[in-house]
Structures are given as structure tokens and as C-alpha cells.
Design a protein around this motif. Structure first.
Motif, PDB file in Angstrom:
ATOM      1  N   LEU A   1     102.825  16.850  52.284  1.00 34.03           N
ATOM      2  CA  LEU A   1     103.473  16.377  53.579  1.00 34.03           C
ATOM      3  C   LEU A   1     104.025  17.538  53.805  1.00 34.03           C
ATOM      4  O   LEU A   1     105.337  18.480  52.737  1.00 34.03           O
ATOM      5  N   GLY A   2     103.183  19.292  53.925  1.00 35.57           N
ATOM      6  CA  GLY A   2     104.417  20.619  54.628  1.00 35.57           C
ATOM      7  C   GLY A   2     104.102  20.964  56.034  1.00 35.57           C
ATOM      8  O   GLY A   2     103.102  20.301  56.918  1.00 35.57           O
ATOM      9  N   PRO A   3     104.677  21.673  56.207  1.00 40.61           N
ATOM     10  CA  PRO A   3     105.335  22.388  57.122  1.00 40.61           C
ATOM     11  C   PRO A   3     103.769  23.591  57.839  1.00 40.61           C
ATOM     12  O   PRO A   3     103.077  23.907  59.138  1.00 40.61           O
ATOM     13  N   GLY A   4     103.200  24.052  56.858  1.00 35.27           N
ATOM     14  CA  GLY A   4     102.192  25.180  56.859  1.00 35.27           C
ATOM     15  C   GLY A   4     101.050  24.068  57.593  1.00 35.27           C
ATOM     16  O   GLY A   4     100.549  23.498  57.314  1.00 35.27           O
ATOM     17  N   ASP A   5      99.781  25.666  57.269  1.00 33.98           N
ATOM     18  CA  ASP A   5      98.460  24.324  57.680  1.00 33.98           C
ATOM     19  C   ASP A   5      97.783  25.274  56.956  1.00 33.98           C
ATOM     20  O   ASP A   5      97.602  26.611  56.511  1.00 33.98           O
ATOM     21  N   ILE A   6      97.305  24.778  56.291  1.00 36.38           N
ATOM     22  CA  ILE A   6      96.248  25.169  54.884  1.00 36.38           C
ATOM     23  C   ILE A   6      94.771  26.563  55.442  1.00 36.38           C
ATOM     24  O   ILE A   6      94.907  27.563  54.590  1.00 36.38           O
ATOM     25  N   ASP A   7      94.661  26.493  56.991  1.00 32.93           N
ATOM     26  CA  ASP A   7      93.902  27.431  57.444  1.00 32.93           C
ATOM     27  C   ASP A   7      94.437  29.172  57.077  1.00 32.93           C
ATOM     28  O   ASP A   7      93.938  29.945  57.157  1.00 32.93           O
ATOM     29  N   GLN A   8      95.981  28.671  56.885  1.00 32.12           N
ATOM     30  CA  GLN A   8      96.843  30.200  57.338  1.00 32.12           C
ATOM     31  C   GLN A   8      97.060  30.645  56.044  1.00 32.12           C
ATOM     32  O   GLN A   8      97.999  31.524  55.379  1.00 32.12           O
ATOM     33  N   ALA A   9      96.980  29.874  54.581  1.00 32.41           N
ATOM     34  CA  ALA A   9      96.992  29.713  53.173  1.00 32.41           C
ATOM     35  C   ALA A   9      95.799  30.929  52.499  1.00 32.41           C
ATOM     36  O   ALA A   9      94.506  30.152  53.085  1.00 32.41           O
ATOM     37  N   HIS A  10      95.938  31.543  51.805  1.00 35.58           N
ATOM     38  CA  HIS A  10      95.055  31.875  51.085  1.00 35.58           C
ATOM     39  C   HIS A  10      94.495  33.214  51.858  1.00 35.58           C
ATOM     40  O   HIS A  10      93.521  33.385  50.890  1.00 35.58           O
ATOM     41  N   GLN A  11      95.638  34.033  52.730  1.00 35.75           N
ATOM     42  CA  GLN A  11      94.443  34.701  52.797  1.00 35.75           C
ATOM     43  C   GLN A  11      95.086  35.621  53.956  1.00 35.75           C
ATOM     44  O   GLN A  11      96.683  35.083  53.471  1.00 35.75           O
TER      45      GLN A  11
END
Length: 381
Positions: A345-355
Motif C-alpha cells: 500500500l503506497g501513495p504512488g501509481d505504478i503507471d508513473q514508475a520506471h519511466q
């Protein structure tokens, strides 16, 4: 109350410290400066701090910092490394926290350095009232090998009763995810002139039967391990790359196939590999070739927490969102193996990770802070 730097200052300092982990040596970096900075802040709060080496080279480290006395309690966990970044593709310096359009931009701000700053800021006001401990765990090399979590688990220590891993989930509690294994299959035959097939043992022809066998296994797994809780509700097997032979008029002596399997909960890695090995033995006997299965890395088990666990129910209550599943792997199965109730559980979105232009929305910060404060209050005060 002990004085920490402001939340934004902590996030800014963590983003500014490079800690890329990669399977490619030219990209790989130490995470020690990150855990040392976290250790300084934990010591400011009076926490019991341990820096633990992960590898013999001494450039990869875990942090375990405990506030409060006794056993059990809450663990706030995550990884300190980031993936490599695309130079020239960012709108701003990836190592300088940049605020624009209601977002914080920076490498790792979403996945997942920002979580550590939130965890410490939420913990500080509760320090004088703890009846159960709160432990901060920060690991190395989650993005490449999971070696930090593997090393941490070697002690087989119960770090807490409840574990929250702050990976980017869009503030939705995640109670299950798929596992992953990546393997190579190598076939060794015998070369010869293509006009005399009986004089050789064609590795490519044997590999054809290997791939047919893998596809048959995939079909049986899809039926056996179906789970409607996932967007892709079955295990996948991807034939990723293949290399073999050196000339059209020579019998192929060697061939290698690399593939990955995304494992469903209840689908053990070794069971999968054993079933593949049995198929390989029959192909090897049929074609009179040597076939070896070689794991490309140790793999990560799937993860599943009970839907009715106290932690899942509490996180659902506090977020107002039902628990769910994700396709990506995390360190959750390592903590789960030690018996802790675990949620991602965390505040970010996976769509914004690794890019490029990785970010976390600023309107996620206050509710995540409130969530962590309430978890500490409910479970440890």
C-alpha cells in the motif's frame, strides 16, 4: 518531540542520492548513502538502528530501525534502490525534486523513496506513546535481484506482526500478486552436414518439441490456477527469446530459449520447474540430446494475504477501498513467509514508475500521512 527535517526536505534529499540497481554493471550503484541518511533521521528519533550488509563487496546494505520495546508491532517497509533512467528524456533533472502541476517529480519519488519520508514523519508524533514497536525496514536491490530481502530473511526473524510495504498502489491495499521466474533452457546436440541428418543431432528440432511442451504446460496451468481476482486471471508463460545454430547448411548443435512464468498464488516455483524438467527429460531421450534448465535468477514467489485478515480489513476501512491484486512482484512474499500479516500500500501509481518524469501527486500526501498515523495508532499505541 524529536525534530526531523520537513517532509519535502527529506524527500528532496533521498531523491538527490543516486541508488540505481541493475543487472548491468555500468548502471549498478551502491545504496549505502541512502540507508545512511535514513539511519541519521532514525537516530534523531531515538530509534535502535542497524545497518546490515547484503553482499561481500560492501556496496549494498539493508536498514532495520526499531522504535519502542517488545516484540510484534508494525513494520513499514520498502526498497531504497531505483531503476536506471533515460538520460535526456526527463523534463527536469531526475535527481532534483521538482514541483509542478501539483506533483513532485524525481527518480524514485513514486517507487518508492517518498514512502520512507512519510513513514518517519508519521512515526515522530507517536514515539512517546508506543505500546508496541514500529520498525522501519529499507532494503537493497529490489529492482534487480531482491537480494536485500533475501538476505534479511536469512535471519528468520519475526520483525513484526503486521507489515505495510509502500510500493505504488494508488492508495489501494493490495493483498495478492503474481510471482515470477525466469529460466533458460539449453539444448546441446551434434553438428553435421545438413545433407546427412542422421549424422547429427539437431538442437533446433529438439527445441521445437520443448516449446510445444511448454505451451501444453501453460494450457494446463491456466485451467488449474485460475483466479478471478486478477486482471489476467491465470498464470502466463512467455517465450521471450531464442538463439541457435550458425549456418543454414549445418545441423544446429546448440540452441537456447529464455522464458518467464508469472506465477499465481498457490503455484510454487519448484513445482513449476519440476514439471518442466520432466518434459525436458522426455524430449532429450527422444532426440538423443542434452538439455539443461538454468534459472536466470532465483525468482520471486507469488503473494497472498487472507481477505479477512485484521490488516487487510483495517487498510480497507482507512482507505475506503476494497483490497485487490497487482501483476507486478514485490518483497511481500518474503515477509509473509515469516508469518506477518502483509499488505502492499503506497501513495504512488505504478503507471508513473520506471519511466521518465516519474512523479507522485501532491494530493496523495496528506491522506497517506493520515493513513500511516492511524495504522500506528490502531496497532501500536
Amino acid at each position: 518531540m524529536p525534530e526531523l527535517p520537513k517532509l519535502e526536505t527529506m524527500v528532496r534529499e533521498l531523491v538527490a542520492i543516486p541508488s540505481v540497481s541493475s543487472t548491468l554493471p555500468r548502471w549498478d550503484q551502491s545504496n549505502r548513502p541512502v540507508v545512511e541518511r535514513l539511519a541519521q533521521w532514525c537516530e534523531t528519533l531515538g530509534m535502535e538502528v542497524a545497518l546490515l550488509p547484503v553482499n561481500e563487496a560492501g556496496d549494498k546494505w539493508n536498514l532495520v530501525a526499531k522504535a519502542g520495546q517488545g516484540e510484534g508491532g508494525l513494520v513499514l517497509a520498502g526498497h531504497t534502490d531505483t531503476v536506471p533512467y533515460d538520460e535526456g528524456s526527463w523534463s527536469s533533472d531526475p535527481f532534483k525534486l521538482n514541483e509542478r502541476d501539483g506533483k513532485w517529480y524525481g527518480l524514485g519519488v513514486c517507487d518508492m523513496k517518498g514512502f520512507f519520508a512519510l513513514a518517519l514523519a508519521a512515526l515522530a508524533p507517536a514515539l512517546a506513546y508506543l505500546r508496541k514497536p514500529v520498525t522501519l525496514i529499507a532494503t537493497a536491490d529490489e529492482e534487480s535481484s531482491m537480494d536485500g530481502a533475501r538476505r534479511l530473511m536469512q535471519a528468520a526473524k519475526n520483525y513484526g506482526d503486521y507489515v505495510v510495504i509502500g510500493e505504488p498502489t494508488g492508495m489501494r491495499p493490495i493483498r495478492q500478486h503474481k510471482g515470477i521466474l525466469m529460466d533458460a533452457i539449453k539444448v546441446e546436440g551434434r553438428s553435421g552436414h545438413s545433407s546427412q541428418p542422421a549424422l547429427g543431432r539437431n538442437a533446433l528440432e529438439a527445441m521445437t518439441d520443448v516449446m510445444i511442451g511448454l505451451r501444453e504446460l501453460r494450457t494446463s496451468w491456466m485451467e488449474q490456477y485460475s483466479n478471478p481476482g486478477f486482471a489476467v486471471p491465470y498464470p502466463t508463460l512467455n517465450l521471450g527469446c531464442i538463439h541457435g545454430g550458425d549456418n543454414p547448411n549445418r545441423i544446429c548443435k546448440s540452441c537456447e530459449l529464455q522464458y518467464d512464468v508469472r506465477l499465481m498464488p498457490g503455484m510454487p516455483m519448484e513445482t513449476v520447474r519440476d514439471s518442466i524438467r520432466r518434459r525436458l527429460r522426455s524430449v532429450a531421450e527422444k532426440h538423443e540430446v542434452d538439455i539443461q534448465l538454468q534459472p536466470l535468477f532465483d525468482g520471486v514467489d507469488s503473494f497472498q494475504e487472507r481477505e479477512d485478515s485484521r490488516l487487510v480489513r483495517l487498510c480497507e476501512e482507512l482507505t475506503g477501498k476494497s483490497s485487490g491484486s497487482v501483476a507486478f512482484a514485490t518483497e511481500a512474499p518474503f515477509f509473509k513467509q515469516l508469518g506477518a500479516e502483509t499488505v502492499v500500500l503506497g501513495p504512488g501509481d505504478i503507471d508513473q514508475a520506471h519511466q521518465p518524469d516519474e512523479y507522485v501527486a501532491l494530493d496523495r500526501i496528506p491522506p497517506m500521512m493520515k493513513l500511516l498515523e492511524e495504522l500506528i495508532r490502531r496497532l501500536c499505541l
